[in-house]
Design a protein around this motif. Structure first.
Motif, PDB file in Angstrom:
ATOM      1  N   GLU A 195       7.237 -10.606  -3.742  1.00  0.00           N
ATOM      2  CA  GLU A 195       7.848  -9.323  -4.095  1.00  0.00           C
ATOM      3  C   GLU A 195       9.051  -9.537  -5.011  1.00  0.00           C
ATOM      4  OE1 GLU A 195       6.506  -6.749  -0.205  1.00  0.00           O
ATOM      5  OE2 GLU A 195       8.576  -7.444  -0.237  1.00  0.00           O
ATOM      6  N   LEU A 237      -4.448  -2.912  -3.973  1.00  0.00           N
ATOM      7  CA  LEU A 237      -3.297  -2.000  -3.992  1.00  0.00           C
ATOM      8  C   LEU A 237      -3.286  -1.232  -5.310  1.00  0.00           C
ATOM      9  CD1 LEU A 237      -0.416  -4.353  -2.711  1.00  0.00           C
ATOM     10  CD2 LEU A 237      -1.848  -2.784  -1.362  1.00  0.00           C
ATOM     11  N   ARG A 259       0.371  -2.638   1.812  1.00  0.00           N
ATOM     12  CA  ARG A 259       1.034  -3.844   1.285  1.00  0.00           C
ATOM     13  C   ARG A 259       1.509  -4.734   2.440  1.00  0.00           C
ATOM     14  NH1 ARG A 259       4.936  -1.502  -1.006  1.00  0.00           N
ATOM     15  NH2 ARG A 259       6.629  -2.188   0.321  1.00  0.00           N
ATOM     16  N   ALA A 313       2.187  -0.751  -4.771  1.00  0.00           N
ATOM     17  CA  ALA A 313       2.365  -2.097  -5.342  1.00  0.00           C
ATOM     18  C   ALA A 313       3.592  -2.201  -6.231  1.00  0.00           C
ATOM     19  CB  ALA A 313       1.121  -2.473  -6.152  1.00  0.00           C
TER      20      ALA A 313
END
Ligand code: FAD
Ligand code: DHB
Length: 390
Positions: free
Chosen positions: A176, A283, A166, A288
């Motif tokens: 995020e 991911l 990531r 994730a």
């Protein structure tokens, strides 16, 4: 070295994907930072959705799970001194969950990889993906003084929350979302008879508690603790005393205590990174997204990522169809966010928050009273717990 799919991370996500792809003739190399003993020493998930169990069977890793795992048709929520049962079978039209530990499942996957001579490289240091936007990405790792390069078509980031994958997505691409809870779970594994045949999730003003199990001779218990607590502060005796305080009296009275085999604290966090694809990096699992463990969604959501990714890679290699790869991030995230919602809801319902007021406590009680008075509310809880469709 060259492979088709280079997988970073030898937890359940990476192992399951490499096993599934191998069975379809797709070549993988899997890089794991830790030793196998270390990975198998981690005690984590215990509750599997049928979707996950089905993937294990498809990966030809389901025999021991089907022999030793337990099917659970329901669980209990303890609150206000009593217990109510959530009948999963009744409220989902016949569904249930499988109780089988992540440690055993990981062991089964490693053994299957060995049987098929899959390439699994342990103690891979300084793993780094490169040129992810090009058609020829590669991954490097260090083996002693030597830097090894693996050329591939795709890189899978299945390296958990603290992994490197990531982090290799530029900050202006990755968004995020995070919620950190002001407590953790102190977990104890003990070779004792479980206090209940079915799991008990307990709401108590001293804090949440969970009675779970791995088998009829192996129990797994958790209690909510402040984030500042350390494992060293909690003797076995102190743990059992506190657990008893948080359970209904008749359950506490029959709790069998014993020496802990494992004791650890896991902080609770909700987290999602979007998108789950960057060029030729995909991911999957905890790399994730993570959830607080309350709803038993983490590993199960990793399972749906692996399902989508597996289908997409097979479509690419067998039929030249890239629709699945293009749609992977959106498709996986749609289910991820539903698991986030459910985990947040159950965590909020059952935990004691340090800053909560008398009003907040009353709301929790009202929500539980509503839950057990409404077939619709129970059906909503049950359908999320057994796992939403893929
Ligand atoms: P991980 O299991 O974290 O595996 C990632 C792997 O990548 C690790 O082996 C790591 O060593 C490796 N790695 C990291 N960095 C690198 C690197 N740079 N290079 C190479 N390798 C690297 N989920 C459920 O569904 N049901 C439950 O009942 C449940 N209970 C839980 C209870 C607890 C106490 C906890 C902590 C979690 C629980 N979970 C549960 C969540 C579940 O354990 C995780 O979601 C699951 O482990 C995710 O699997 P993964 O393979 O994606 O990531
Ligand atoms: C277990 C962990 C969970 O988070 C959960 O919701 C149920 C069971 C376990 O470790 O057994």
């Amino acid at each position: 070295m060259r492979t088709q799919v280079c997988i970073i991370g030898g937890g359940p996500s990476g192992l399951l994907l490499s096993q599934l792809l191998h069975l379809k003739g797709i070549d993988t190399v899997l890089l794991e930072r830790q030793s196998r003993e270390y990975v198998l020493g981690r005690i984590r998930a215990g509750v599997l959705e049928h979707g996950f169990a089905k993937l294990m069977r498809e990966a030809r890793c389901g025999d021991r799970m089907d022999r030793e795992g337990e099917i659970h048709d329901g669980f209990f929520i303890a609150h206000g001194g009593g217990m109510d049962r959530v009948d999963l079978h009744k409220h989902t039209g016949g569904s249930s969950v499988m109780v089988y530990g992540q440690t055993e499942l990981t062991r089964d996957l490693y053994e299957a990889r060995d049987r098929m001579q899959g390439v699994v490289i342990h103690n891979a240091e300084d793993v780094l993906p490169h040129e992810l936007l090009s058609v020829a990405p590669h991954v490097t790792y260090r083996d002693g003084d030597e830097v090894v390069r693996i050329d591939c078509d795709y890189v899978i980031g299945a390296d958990g929350f603290h992994g490197v994958s990531r982090k290799s997505i530029p900050k202006d691409v990755l968004r995020e979302y995070e919620k950190v809870y002001p407590f953790g779970w102190l977990g104890v594994l003990s070779r004792t008879k479980p206090v209940s045949l079915e799991l008990i999730y307990a709401r108590n003003e001293r804090g949440f508690a969970l009675c779970s199990l791995r088998s009829q001779v192996l129990s797994r218990y958790y209690i909510q603790v402040p984030l500042t607590d350390t494992v060293g502060q909690w003797s076995d005796d102190a743990f059992w005393q506190e657990l008893k305080h948080r359970l209904p009296a008749e359950v506490a009275a029959r709790l069998v205590t014993g020496a802990s085999i494992e004791k650890s604290i896991a902080p609770l966090r909700s987290f999602v990174a979007e998108p789950m694809r960057y060029g030729n990096l995909f991911l999957a699992g905890d790399a994730a997204h993570i959830v607080p463990p309350t709803g038993a969604r983490g590993l199960n959501t990793a399972g749906s990522d692996i399902h989508y990714l597996y289908q997409a890679l097979v479509a690419h290699y067998q039929r030249g169809d890239d629709a699945g790869l293009h749609g992977y991030s959106a498709q996986a995230l749609a289910r991820v966010w539903k698991a986030q919602r459910f985990s947040w809801w159950l965590t909020t319902l059952l935990h004691t928050f340090p800053d909560s007021s008398a009003y907040d406590h009353k709301l929790q009680q009202a929500e539980l009273a509503y839950l057990f008075s409404s077939a619709q509310a129970l059906a909503s809880l049950a359908e999320n717990y057994v796992g939403l469709p893929y």
